[in-house]
Motif scaffolding. Structure first.
Motif, short mmCIF file in Angstrom:
data_model
loop_
_atom_site.label_atom_id
_atom_site.label_comp_id
_atom_site.label_asym_id
_atom_site.label_seq_id
_atom_site.Cartn_x
_atom_site.Cartn_y
_atom_site.Cartn_z
N PRO A 1 1.32 -3.72 -1.14
CA PRO A 1 0.61 -2.45 -1.05
C PRO A 1 1.13 -1.62 0.12
O PRO A 1 1.51 -2.16 1.17
N GLY A 2 1.14 -0.32 -0.04
CA GLY A 2 1.67 0.56 1.00
C GLY A 2 0.75 0.65 2.21
O GLY A 2 -0.43 0.28 2.14
N PRO A 3 1.27 1.15 3.32
CA PRO A 3 0.48 1.28 4.54
C PRO A 3 -0.45 2.48 4.50
O PRO A 3 -0.28 3.38 3.66
N GLU A 4 -1.40 2.51 5.41
CA GLU A 4 -2.31 3.63 5.54
C GLU A 4 -1.94 4.46 6.76
O GLU A 4 -1.62 3.92 7.81
N VAL B 1 -4.96 8.37 4.15
CA VAL B 1 -4.05 8.22 3.01
C VAL B 1 -3.45 6.82 3.00
O VAL B 1 -2.91 6.35 4.00
N LYS B 2 -3.53 6.18 1.83
CA LYS B 2 -2.87 4.90 1.63
C LYS B 2 -1.76 5.10 0.61
O LYS B 2 -2.01 5.48 -0.54
N ASP C 1 1.40 4.05 -1.93
CA ASP C 1 1.35 3.10 -3.04
C ASP C 1 2.05 1.78 -2.76
O ASP C 1 1.55 0.73 -3.16
N ARG D 1 5.08 -0.70 -0.38
CA ARG D 1 6.05 -0.98 0.68
C ARG D 1 7.05 -1.98 0.14
O ARG D 1 6.69 -3.07 -0.31
N ASP E 1 5.85 6.29 -2.86
CA ASP E 1 4.68 6.76 -3.58
C ASP E 1 5.11 7.20 -4.97
O ASP E 1 6.18 7.80 -5.14
N ASN F 1 2.06 14.52 -1.56
CA ASN F 1 1.08 13.87 -0.68
C ASN F 1 0.75 14.71 0.55
O ASN F 1 1.44 15.67 0.87
N ALA G 1 0.08 12.75 6.71
CA ALA G 1 0.28 11.32 6.46
C ALA G 1 1.77 11.01 6.27
O ALA G 1 2.28 10.01 6.80
N CYS H 1 4.12 8.71 8.75
CA CYS H 1 4.89 7.57 8.24
C CYS H 1 6.34 7.65 8.73
O CYS H 1 6.90 6.66 9.21
#
Length: 233
Positions: A63-66, A70-71, A73, A75, A81, A98, A102, A106
């Motif tokens: 799962p992607g980072p927050e 926003v999280k 999709d 990693r 995403d 997005n 965020a 990133c």
């Protein structure tokens, strides 16, 4: 696990694993069985995200980072995403991606960031059959639907099927790369910034992408921006 994964290699994997024709009812049923955003009207994007994540988990995706609220999709040797884009006859507008803050956060953290976009043409629910079916599947109306009917908000036209044409990809290697992407007009800042949420609060600005510019873009490695499309056979 593969030693290096790029946006292009992810797009290549997904093009080989995804069907060309996506039937709306079958896709929603699959999402419902997985209890994954199956009530959402824009099922195409959610089904693409669901299928992409399941496919990429086989090669180590997490799962992607927050960043803030926003999280992202996924990693996998970078942060990715997934989006879907329905082609129009005059496809020169910018489509939503997005939250700007965020994405920038990133990139500032040192991560590579990219978008993987399912591109195709939709079949629209001209008879209302798909909407009725989906409404019956969902059961009781949400408060949002009830409030919309009370104020006369028009219901958007539903998509009942989707024909995948290609998977487009864009990879940004740094903050400098993002600046180059904006200057090159393949990305745009400030989408929806002038809009407001249902409670009256301002919406956060999003990045937008121009599919026509993105598809034709040819950048240098020094600019840390790479883009392209993988066609469906």
């Amino acid at each position: 696990m593969t030693s290096h994964i790029s946006a292009q290699s992810i797009a290549q994997i997904l093009v080989k694993s995804l069907p060309r024709h996506w039937d709306g009812k079958a896709c929603v049923e699959e999402l419902k069985q997985a209890d994954y955003h199956w009530r959402q009207m824009e099922w195409i994007g959610w089904w693409f995200e669901y299928r992409a994540l399941n496919t990429l988990r086989q090669i180590g995706a997490q799962p992607g980072p927050e960043f803030g609220a926003v999280k992202f999709d996924c990693r996998l040797h970078g942060v990715w995403d997934f989006k879907a884009h329905t082609l129009a006859d005059n496809d020169r507008t910018y489509a939503y991606l997005n939250d700007e803050q965020a994405v920038d956060a990133c990139l500032c953290s040192g991560e590579r960031f990219g978008w993987i976009v399912a591109v195709g043409r939709a079949t629209y629910d001209t008879t209302g059959d798909f909407k009725r079916w989906h409404d019956e599947l969902k059961g009781a109306e949400s408060e949002y639907v009830k409030a919309g009917r009370a104020i006369g908000r028009r219901s958007r036209r539903r998509k009942s099927a989707f024909e995948l044409i290609e998977v487009a990809w864009l990879e940004i290697g740094s903050v400098k790369g993002m600046e180059h992407a904006v200057e090159s007009q393949i990305l745009r800042r400030g989408l929806q910034a002038a809009q407001r949420n249902s409670d009256g609060s301002p919406r956060r600005a999003k990045y937008g992408f121009s599919y026509s510019r993105w598809k034709l873009y040819s950048g240098s490695a020094a600019a840390e921006v790479k883009s392209g499309v993988e066609r469906v056979d």
